[in-house]
Design a protein around this motif. Structure first.
Motif, short mmCIF file in Angstrom:
data_model
loop_
_atom_site.label_atom_id
_atom_site.label_comp_id
_atom_site.label_asym_id
_atom_site.label_seq_id
_atom_site.Cartn_x
_atom_site.Cartn_y
_atom_site.Cartn_z
N VAL A 1 58.73 32.39 -32.31
CA VAL A 1 59.40 31.62 -31.25
C VAL A 1 60.85 32.08 -31.25
CG1 VAL A 1 60.02 29.34 -30.39
CG2 VAL A 1 57.85 29.67 -31.60
N VAL B 1 62.46 30.52 -25.88
CA VAL B 1 63.03 29.20 -25.64
C VAL B 1 64.41 29.39 -25.01
CG1 VAL B 1 63.80 27.03 -26.69
CG2 VAL B 1 61.77 28.21 -27.58
N THR C 1 56.96 33.40 -27.74
CA THR C 1 57.50 32.36 -26.87
C THR C 1 59.02 32.44 -26.85
OG1 THR C 1 55.65 30.87 -27.30
CG2 THR C 1 57.69 29.86 -26.52
N ARG D 1 57.20 24.05 -19.70
CA ARG D 1 56.49 24.98 -20.58
C ARG D 1 55.59 25.82 -19.69
NH1 ARG D 1 58.58 21.78 -24.10
NH2 ARG D 1 58.54 22.27 -26.33
N VAL E 1 59.90 28.30 -22.65
CA VAL E 1 60.26 26.89 -22.72
C VAL E 1 61.64 26.76 -22.09
CG1 VAL E 1 60.81 24.94 -24.24
CG2 VAL E 1 58.93 26.50 -24.83
N ARG F 1 64.04 21.66 -32.93
CA ARG F 1 63.04 20.96 -32.12
C ARG F 1 61.87 21.86 -31.73
NH1 ARG F 1 66.28 19.12 -28.56
NH2 ARG F 1 65.88 20.46 -26.76
N GLU F 2 62.16 23.13 -31.42
CA GLU F 2 61.11 24.04 -30.94
C GLU F 2 60.59 24.99 -32.02
OE1 GLU F 2 59.71 23.73 -28.16
OE2 GLU F 2 61.12 22.38 -27.12
N ASN F 3 61.01 24.76 -33.27
CA ASN F 3 60.54 25.59 -34.39
C ASN F 3 60.80 27.08 -34.16
OD1 ASN F 3 59.40 23.39 -35.94
ND2 ASN F 3 57.78 23.31 -34.40
N LEU G 1 68.14 22.68 -30.70
CA LEU G 1 67.00 23.24 -29.97
C LEU G 1 66.11 24.07 -30.88
CD1 LEU G 1 65.61 23.55 -27.24
CD2 LEU G 1 67.13 25.49 -26.75
#
Length: 500
Positions: A192, A220, A218, A30, A25, A236-238, A233
């Motif tokens: 994440v 970020v 993932t 993405r 991300v 927001r992106e867990n 951030l």
């Protein structure tokens, strides 16, 4: 037929296993594993068209954006060797990296264009932008490499102050990546991970990026770290996993003050390295975020991880845990240079390391390599202890090393730059305690009485000649420097005087 192994397989295999899962991300972008791998193979083909071949060195001057893994794995897929360029360097310092490494090409992000062009011009190296490497038809697969072939050259300052390239092999980096994520840190493919550590640095590159990709998790990206930006951030992106240096943990704590629990990330796993984490920071962070920080230890020369606190061994605050799987970490007599003589448990000595993580040596520096690797052990130069239960504690660092915000700064390199100022007769650089950065760079200066010079003037002069992590923020003018019997400057006296 000899065995083959490539660090490129880290991304290739996850692209095969998790093709439609988001790998990176980056702002609004993405990028799935399948797409990222195809883009890396396109970069490989474009680099080949630029004349790059297996074993050639490709320099990367790219911040924490998706272009970094695209080009990094593209170069590896071609069988080339990656040379990350530190983004805080001056053009002259970056040019040194390009020349010393023998880089065939510099891939420079547009945000670094001016400095990259200047450095490449000094080094006589061609420059391309990452976007220029995406139009070629992708290679079908990656080029085979031998496990002992170089994969990455990381530049690290030596005690002489002259940066030298630590050559890391495919075996070094593949093993360190696998052991970190599957054995030491209990990471998961569902995680994440916040990618805020600089990817040009060994910690962010191996533990952060490569570890995330090996799992199929993932990543970020955060190109410019601040506590507030990181918290926003992560919420927001867990984000569930955070890797950072102590200054980042301090910044996150400050940014979290006054925030409700819902405005804080739900972190499952936190890893700290790069410098000693103050116990008070660890305790406050664990309480504020309801998690545990696992502190580890390593160096560029050890790929990087050598030890870490590990759940299955138990954890102990204030230590850097146990050696990772396949690696031995012991304590040796520091005064004996020609051989390794191990010390009993609990005794203070030099940390020595051997195993799959120890680098192949310093690029084109056989003498320094021989001094660093003795009897198969890498001599870290750091002092520490190992207790009867195997917990490692780092007691002190190399004699004069300063660690500012997780970055190593060697005083002699700074001293040599400052000595060129016409108003300076003598200079000694030390680290002094700092509440945020851990240590701050302090220059103790004997001025030439004939040349007017103020503290602010010297700081500004230094900014133009040293990387942003290296130039001194504190200047102390003195009449003389304290000298020992051999006329060496007694830096311990300076530290005592100026509050280190």
């Amino acid at each position: 037929m000899s065995a083959t192994l490539s660090l490129a397989a880290v991304l290739a295999e996850s692209a095969r296993k998790y093709p439609h899962k988001v790998a990176v991300v980056d702002g609004e972008q993405r990028v799935t594993y399948e797409t990222l791998w195809l883009e890396a193979l396109a970069c490989a083909a474009a680099l080949r068209d630029q004349g790059v071949g297996p074993g050639d060195r490709v320099a990367l001057q790219i911040p924490n954006v998706v272009d970094f893994p695209r080009v990094y794995f593209g170069a590896l897929a071609l069988g080339a060797v990656v040379v990350p360029v530190h983004l805080l360097l001056t053009a002259e310092e970056a040019a040194y990296t390009l020349k010393d490494s023998g880089a065939r090409l510099l891939v420079c992000h547009p945000s670094q264009a001016a400095m990259g062009a200047a450095a490449a011009g000094m080094a006589g190296v061609d420059v391309v932008a990452p976007a220029d490497l995406l139009d070629a038809p992708p290679l079908r697969t990656y080029v085979s490499r031998a496990p002992e072939d170089p994969a990455v050259v990381l530049y690290t300052s030596g005690t002489t102050g002259e940066p030298k390239g630590a050559v890391l092999t495919h075996l070094n980096l593949v093993m360190n990546t696998i052991v970190n994520v599957f054995d030491a840190n209990d990471a998961r493919s569902s995680d994440v991970v916040l990618g805020c550590l600089p990817l040009f640095h060994t910690f962010g590159q191996t533990v952060g990026m490569n570890g995330t990709f090996r799992l199929g998790a993932t990543l970020v990206m955060l190109a410019r770290f601040t506590g507030e930006a990181a918290l926003d951030l992560m919420v927001r992106e867990n984000v569930t996993v955070f890797h950072g240096v102590p200054t980042m943990y301090v910044a996150l704590l400050a940014a979290a003050e006054g925030r409700a629990a819902a405005d804080r990330p739900q972190l499952r796993l936190c890893i700290s390295g790069g410098a000693a984490l103050p116990l008070a920071v660890l305790e406050k962070f664990n309480a504020a975020f309801g998690t545990n920080i696992f502190e580890g230890y390593g160096l560029s020369e050890t790929s990087p991880t050598a030890t870490t606190n590990q759940p299955h061994f138990g954890t102990r605050a204030g230590t850097v845990g146990h050696a990772i799987w396949g690696v031995e970490v012991e304590v040796a007599r520091p005064e004996i240079e020609e051989r390794i003589e191990l010390l009993p448990a609990g005794e203070l000595g030099e940390i020595v390391i051997r195993g799959h993580n120890v680098f192949a040596g310093y690029l084109d520096r056989p003498g320094e390599t021989a001094a660093a690797i003795v009897d198969g052990w890498f001599r870290s130069g750091d002092l520490g202890t190992k207790d009867a239960e195997g917990f490692i504690t780092i007691v002190d660092r190399k004699k004069d090393l300063v660690i500012r915000g997780g970055f190593n700064v060697y005083p002699r390199e700074v001293e040599e730059a400052l000595a060129r100022h016409p108003g300076i007769m003598q200079v000694a650089v030390i680290g002094v305690a700092h509440p945020v950065h851990g240590e701050e760079i302090c220059a103790v200066v004997v001025r030439d009485p004939a040349v007017p010079l103020t503290e602010d003037e010297l700081v500004e002069w230094s900014k133009e000649r040293l990387g942003r992590h290296k130039y001194p923020r504190q200047i102390r003018f003195v009449e003389t420097l304290p000298l020992g019997p051999s006329h060496k400057v007694l830096k311990r006296e300076l530290r005592r005087t100026f509050g280190a």
